[in-house]
Write a protein that holds these residues in place. Structure first.
Motif, PDB file in Angstrom:
ATOM      1  N   THR A   1       0.857  -1.192   0.000  1.00  0.00           N
ATOM      2  CA  THR A   1       0.000   0.000   0.000  1.00  0.00           C
ATOM      3  C   THR A   1       0.895   1.244   0.000  1.00  0.00           C
ATOM      4  O   THR A   1       1.779   1.373   0.858  1.00  0.00           O
ATOM      5  N   PRO A   2       0.712   2.169  -0.945  1.00  0.00           N
ATOM      6  CA  PRO A   2      -0.143   2.066  -2.132  1.00  0.00           C
ATOM      7  C   PRO A   2       0.537   1.205  -3.199  1.00  0.00           C
ATOM      8  O   PRO A   2       1.710   0.884  -3.087  1.00  0.00           O
TER       9      PRO A   2
ATOM     10  N   SER B   1      12.844   2.105   6.027  1.00  0.00           N
ATOM     11  CA  SER B   1      12.505   3.066   7.079  1.00  0.00           C
ATOM     12  C   SER B   1      12.393   2.356   8.426  1.00  0.00           C
ATOM     13  O   SER B   1      13.173   2.605   9.337  1.00  0.00           O
TER      14      SER B   1
ATOM     15  N   GLY C   1       9.414  10.190  -2.372  1.00  0.00           N
ATOM     16  CA  GLY C   1       9.216  10.737  -1.039  1.00  0.00           C
ATOM     17  C   GLY C   1       8.016  10.164  -0.309  1.00  0.00           C
ATOM     18  O   GLY C   1       7.841  10.397   0.893  1.00  0.00           O
ATOM     19  N   GLU C   2       7.181   9.435  -1.020  1.00  0.00           N
ATOM     20  CA  GLU C   2       5.985   8.857  -0.405  1.00  0.00           C
ATOM     21  C   GLU C   2       6.333   7.528   0.256  1.00  0.00           C
ATOM     22  O   GLU C   2       7.163   6.755  -0.235  1.00  0.00           O
ATOM     23  N   SER C   3       5.685   7.243   1.395  1.00  0.00           N
ATOM     24  CA  SER C   3       5.923   6.000   2.126  1.00  0.00           C
ATOM     25  C   SER C   3       5.171   4.839   1.476  1.00  0.00           C
ATOM     26  O   SER C   3       4.046   5.008   0.996  1.00  0.00           O
ATOM     27  N   VAL C   4       5.820   3.695   1.455  1.00  0.00           N
ATOM     28  CA  VAL C   4       5.211   2.463   0.946  1.00  0.00           C
ATOM     29  C   VAL C   4       5.264   1.408   2.044  1.00  0.00           C
ATOM     30  O   VAL C   4       6.315   1.218   2.683  1.00  0.00           O
ATOM     31  N   THR C   5       4.152   0.744   2.291  1.00  0.00           N
ATOM     32  CA  THR C   5       4.073  -0.258   3.357  1.00  0.00           C
ATOM     33  C   THR C   5       3.851  -1.648   2.771  1.00  0.00           C
ATOM     34  O   THR C   5       2.925  -1.854   1.978  1.00  0.00           O
TER      35      THR C   5
ATOM     36  N   SER D   1       1.158   2.119  -6.209  1.00  0.00           N
ATOM     37  CA  SER D   1       2.096   2.985  -6.934  1.00  0.00           C
ATOM     38  C   SER D   1       2.352   4.212  -6.066  1.00  0.00           C
ATOM     39  O   SER D   1       1.460   4.665  -5.347  1.00  0.00           O
ATOM     40  N   ALA D   2       3.591   4.747  -6.099  1.00  0.00           N
ATOM     41  CA  ALA D   2       3.947   5.849  -5.198  1.00  0.00           C
ATOM     42  C   ALA D   2       4.858   6.858  -5.901  1.00  0.00           C
ATOM     43  O   ALA D   2       5.610   6.522  -6.823  1.00  0.00           O
ATOM     44  N   ASP D   3       4.793   8.111  -5.436  1.00  0.00           N
ATOM     45  CA  ASP D   3       5.657   9.174  -5.925  1.00  0.00           C
ATOM     46  C   ASP D   3       6.913   9.249  -5.061  1.00  0.00           C
ATOM     47  O   ASP D   3       6.975   8.688  -3.958  1.00  0.00           O
TER      48      ASP D   3
END
Length: 378
Positions: A312-313, A352, A319-323, A315-317
């Motif tokens: 989640t999510p 992270s 600097g965005e966090s991905v879990t 797809s990410a930009d």
């Protein structure tokens, strides 16, 4: 048998019409009720095949010819406060000359009825009919046949229903020669039943009649093969997700070829197996015998682990966090030990932090050290 209650059929009782008895244990076994059909006829075999689970019982009557020769029927009863009452009489739709009621099982709101006979004019491989209680009555859901069905397979001669799983014997299937036999495992997902595997013994051959009797309980199965080696045997399997893996072949050493029929009937409860041999001569000509096995000492060594991963999510930009979430489940009846999962973080991402509900995660190696996982634990 279920707990302190057991149902016993008497197919030739009630003046040749058939009857079944319910016994309850209260310091000793006492007959508490007699089950009969509301439409008995001479020659019926009501009670020849019976299963009791909780407060419900199902009784087969393969000789019921009310709707035509060879059609058969089954009756489902419900236990009330003081008595047992008939819920429904069920028959196959459409009617076939298959001997409906040859095998019967009930589990909660589901019932399975085997119809394995290949009577004149039918050209049938056999079938299993699934019924579900809808709150008002028992309604046929589907008719199951095997993926490789052939006329005369006797599919449905034996069956065992346990939750979402159904094991069906076809003792005349001829994969390894005439009358080798086989067994099929089905799974219910939602309201759809799907064949997920087919199994034979590791040494199955002609005239073994593998699948003549079957018993399924959670992750384990027992399949009788009364013609094996000329004396009979039973095969013990563990379910590994959707496959049955043979663990042991059970066969006493005191059997006589062409005399014994070990595996003619089988029953599995926990780690205890009961295996019948109707023609055993130990205590007299064809007196019969039953063998009790403690299977707890048989090591299966099979641990069935299921791993899922979500992100989640998706797809990410920058600097965005991905879990990422990883989950592991032990689907077997055997404890797993020393479990490790390797999951390397994609090169485009920077680590992270992490939280492990069990064990620990090493971000450098990408190894999640899970450790031990009990049967059916996540």
């Amino acid at each position: 048998m279920d707990g302190d209650r057991i149902a016993v059929g008497a197919a030739w009782g009630n003046s040749g019409r058939g009857r079944a008895y319910v016994y309850e244990f209260n310091g000793g076994w006492t007959a508490t009720f007699s089950l009969t059909q509301p439409d008995p006829e001479a020659g019926d075999t009501f009670g020849g095949f019976i299963d009791l689970r909780g407060d419900r019982a199902i009784v087969g009557n393969i000789q019921d010819d009310t709707t035509g020769f060879g059609h058969g029927s089954a009756y489902i009863f419900q236990r009330g406060a003081a008595t047992w009452s008939l819920m429904n009489k069920i028959t196959a739709t459409p009617l076939r000359n298959e001997g409906f009621g040859r095998s019967v099982q009930i589990d909660g709101d589901y019932a399975a009825v085997g119809a394995s006979d290949n009577l004149p004019g039918e050209n049938s491989p056999g079938g299993v009919y699934i019924f579900k209680y809808n709150g008002a009555g028992w309604v046929q859901q589907t008719r199951l046949i095997s993926s490789d069905a052939a006329v005369g397979d006797e599919f449905g001669y034996a069956l065992s229903l346990h939750g979402e799983w159904l094991l069906v014997g076809a003792p005349s299937n001829d994969d390894a020669g005439n009358l080798t036999g086989s067994a099929y495992l089905f799974r219910r997902q939602g309201e759809t039943w799907t064949e997920v595997s087919k199994v034979l013994g590791h040494d199955s051959t002609a005239v073994d009649r593998f699948g003549w009797s079957v018993s399924l309980q959670r992750d384990f199965a027992l399949v009788g093969s009364y013609g094996d080696d000329g004396v009979g045997s039973a095969y013990y399997f563990q379910r590994c997700y959707t496959s049955l893996v043979e663990v042991a072949k059970l066969q006493p050493g005191n059997l006589t070829p062409t005399v014994n029929h070990f595996g003619y009937s089988v029953a599995l409860s926990g780690a205890t197996a009961l295996i019948g041999d109707f023609s055993d001569n130990t205590h007299g000509e064809s007196a019969g015998a039953a063998y009790l096995y403690d299977l707890a000492g048989i090591s299966t060594g099979i641990v069935d682990l299921a791993l899922t991963k979500s992100v989640t999510p998706t797809s990410a930009d920058v600097g965005e966090s991905v879990t990422f979430i990883l989950s592991i489940t032990n689907n077997s009846g055997v404890a797993g030990t020393g479990i490790e999962v390797t999951d390397i973080l994609p090169a485009a991402l920077s680590y992270s932090n992490s939280v492990a509900t069990q064990g620990s995660y090493d971000s450098g190696s990408g190894i999640w050290t899970v450790g031990a996982l009990a049967p059916h634990a996540s």
